[in-house]
Design a protein around this motif. Structure first.
Motif, PDB file in Angstrom:
ATOM      1  N   LEU A  26       0.828  -1.201   0.000  1.00  0.00           N
ATOM      2  CA  LEU A  26       0.000   0.000   0.000  1.00  0.00           C
ATOM      3  C   LEU A  26       0.868   1.259   0.000  1.00  0.00           C
ATOM      4  O   LEU A  26       0.578   2.218  -0.710  1.00  0.00           O
ATOM      5  N   VAL A  27       1.942   1.244   0.764  1.00  0.00           N
ATOM      6  CA  VAL A  27       2.874   2.386   0.758  1.00  0.00           C
ATOM      7  C   VAL A  27       3.455   2.555  -0.649  1.00  0.00           C
ATOM      8  O   VAL A  27       3.530   3.673  -1.173  1.00  0.00           O
ATOM      9  N   ALA A  28       3.833   1.467  -1.286  1.00  0.00           N
ATOM     10  CA  ALA A  28       4.394   1.536  -2.642  1.00  0.00           C
ATOM     11  C   ALA A  28       3.358   2.080  -3.635  1.00  0.00           C
ATOM     12  O   ALA A  28       3.692   2.914  -4.491  1.00  0.00           O
ATOM     13  N   MET A  34       1.386   9.199  -6.124  1.00  0.00           N
ATOM     14  CA  MET A  34       1.867  10.573  -5.974  1.00  0.00           C
ATOM     15  C   MET A  34       2.792  10.933  -7.134  1.00  0.00           C
ATOM     16  O   MET A  34       2.707  12.029  -7.691  1.00  0.00           O
ATOM     17  N   GLN A  35       3.670  10.002  -7.511  1.00  0.00           N
ATOM     18  CA  GLN A  35       4.618  10.259  -8.596  1.00  0.00           C
ATOM     19  C   GLN A  35       3.922  10.377  -9.951  1.00  0.00           C
ATOM     20  O   GLN A  35       4.403  11.067 -10.839  1.00  0.00           O
ATOM     21  N   LEU A  48       9.119   3.879   2.791  1.00  0.00           N
ATOM     22  CA  LEU A  48       9.085   3.048   4.010  1.00  0.00           C
ATOM     23  C   LEU A  48      10.038   3.534   5.088  1.00  0.00           C
ATOM     24  O   LEU A  48       9.638   3.681   6.245  1.00  0.00           O
ATOM     25  N   GLU A  49      11.285   3.773   4.747  1.00  0.00           N
ATOM     26  CA  GLU A  49      12.259   4.170   5.768  1.00  0.00           C
ATOM     27  C   GLU A  49      11.886   5.506   6.401  1.00  0.00           C
ATOM     28  O   GLU A  49      12.051   5.689   7.600  1.00  0.00           O
ATOM     29  N   GLY A  50      11.380   6.430   5.609  1.00  0.00           N
ATOM     30  CA  GLY A  50      10.952   7.713   6.149  1.00  0.00           C
ATOM     31  C   GLY A  50       9.800   7.578   7.122  1.00  0.00           C
ATOM     32  O   GLY A  50       9.712   8.299   8.115  1.00  0.00           O
ATOM     33  N   LEU A  51       8.905   6.635   6.829  1.00  0.00           N
ATOM     34  CA  LEU A  51       7.757   6.406   7.715  1.00  0.00           C
ATOM     35  C   LEU A  51       8.143   5.707   9.019  1.00  0.00           C
ATOM     36  O   LEU A  51       7.350   5.657   9.951  1.00  0.00           O
ATOM     37  N   LYS A  52       9.371   5.196   9.084  1.00  0.00           N
ATOM     38  CA  LYS A  52       9.854   4.532  10.300  1.00  0.00           C
ATOM     39  C   LYS A  52      10.604   5.482  11.230  1.00  0.00           C
ATOM     40  O   LYS A  52      11.090   5.078  12.276  1.00  0.00           O
ATOM     41  N   ALA A  53      10.672   6.760  10.867  1.00  0.00           N
ATOM     42  CA  ALA A  53      11.394   7.743  11.683  1.00  0.00           C
ATOM     43  C   ALA A  53      10.787   7.822  13.082  1.00  0.00           C
ATOM     44  O   ALA A  53       9.575   7.642  13.255  1.00  0.00           O
ATOM     45  N   MET A  86      -1.709   9.545   4.058  1.00  0.00           N
ATOM     46  CA  MET A  86      -3.056   8.972   4.152  1.00  0.00           C
ATOM     47  C   MET A  86      -3.414   8.350   2.812  1.00  0.00           C
ATOM     48  O   MET A  86      -3.237   8.954   1.762  1.00  0.00           O
ATOM     49  N   ARG A  87      -3.917   7.129   2.865  1.00  0.00           N
ATOM     50  CA  ARG A  87      -4.301   6.415   1.638  1.00  0.00           C
ATOM     51  C   ARG A  87      -5.323   5.349   1.974  1.00  0.00           C
ATOM     52  O   ARG A  87      -5.214   4.676   2.992  1.00  0.00           O
ATOM     53  N   VAL A  88      -6.302   5.199   1.109  1.00  0.00           N
ATOM     54  CA  VAL A  88      -7.310   4.143   1.219  1.00  0.00           C
ATOM     55  C   VAL A  88      -7.086   3.190   0.055  1.00  0.00           C
ATOM     56  O   VAL A  88      -6.840   3.632  -1.074  1.00  0.00           O
ATOM     57  N   THR A  89      -7.164   1.901   0.303  1.00  0.00           N
ATOM     58  CA  THR A  89      -7.029   0.945  -0.793  1.00  0.00           C
ATOM     59  C   THR A  89      -8.215   1.082  -1.731  1.00  0.00           C
ATOM     60  O   THR A  89      -9.316   1.459  -1.320  1.00  0.00           O
TER      61      THR A  89
END
Length: 161
Positions: A26-28, A34-35, A48-53, A86-89
């Motif tokens: 889902l993050v991907a 966004m891109q 992913l790594e940024g969200l683990k801060a 924020m994202r909904v599948t």
């Protein structure tokens, strides 16, 4: 014409470590979305790594064993926070899941004693549903905040809690 309203599914929010494949996927998909809508220098979504801060709390929303969405809160300082990712599948779009995620983040922010929330979202038409959702709970447009600069592909919003 009668609009068919799908009831909000029962959701379970989990403080997530981003280790499960459905959440990682889902993050991907979020980053890819966004891109696809903004030039690279205007994409402020975190990988992913940024969200683990340490400054970030990340939640996944589940309906049974299916991930329905995600959202994160970044603590800027003692009084300020930023909504991130924020994202909904796709399978849960239009069912109130985005509002439930937003409500969860707002509740958590209040519980942390934050006084103001900020967010950055896109300015192109594909982001109209997100901006409408944020406005529905009282977010208003503002200028850039924290380390953001002016960007024609960004809309900045804020809400006093």
């Amino acid at each position: 014409m009668t609009k068919i309203v799908t009831p909000l599914p029962a959701l379970r929010f989990e403080l997530d470590d981003l280790s499960r494949l459905p959440v990682r996927d889902l993050v991907a998909r979020h980053l890819a979305g966004m891109q696809a809508q903004s030039p690279p220098e205007s994409v402020h979504a975190l990988a992913l790594e940024g969200l683990k801060a340490p400054s970030i709390r990340f939640w996944s929303a589940w309906s049974g064993e299916t991930v329905a969405g995600m959202g994160a809160l970044r603590r800027i300082d003692a009084e300020n926070g930023e909504i991130k990712s924020m994202r909904v599948t796709d399978a849960f779009l239009g069912q109130g899941v985005g509002r439930a995620i937003l409500d969860h983040i707002l509740s958590e922010a209040r519980g942390l004693g934050l006084e103001v929330l900020w967010l950055e979202t896109g300015s192109v038409d594909g982001f109209i549903p997100a901006r409408t959702l944020y406005e529905s709970v009282g977010f208003t447009t503002c200028g850039p905040f924290d380390s953001y600069g002016p960007d024609p592909f960004s809309v900045f919003m804020t809400l006093r809690l």
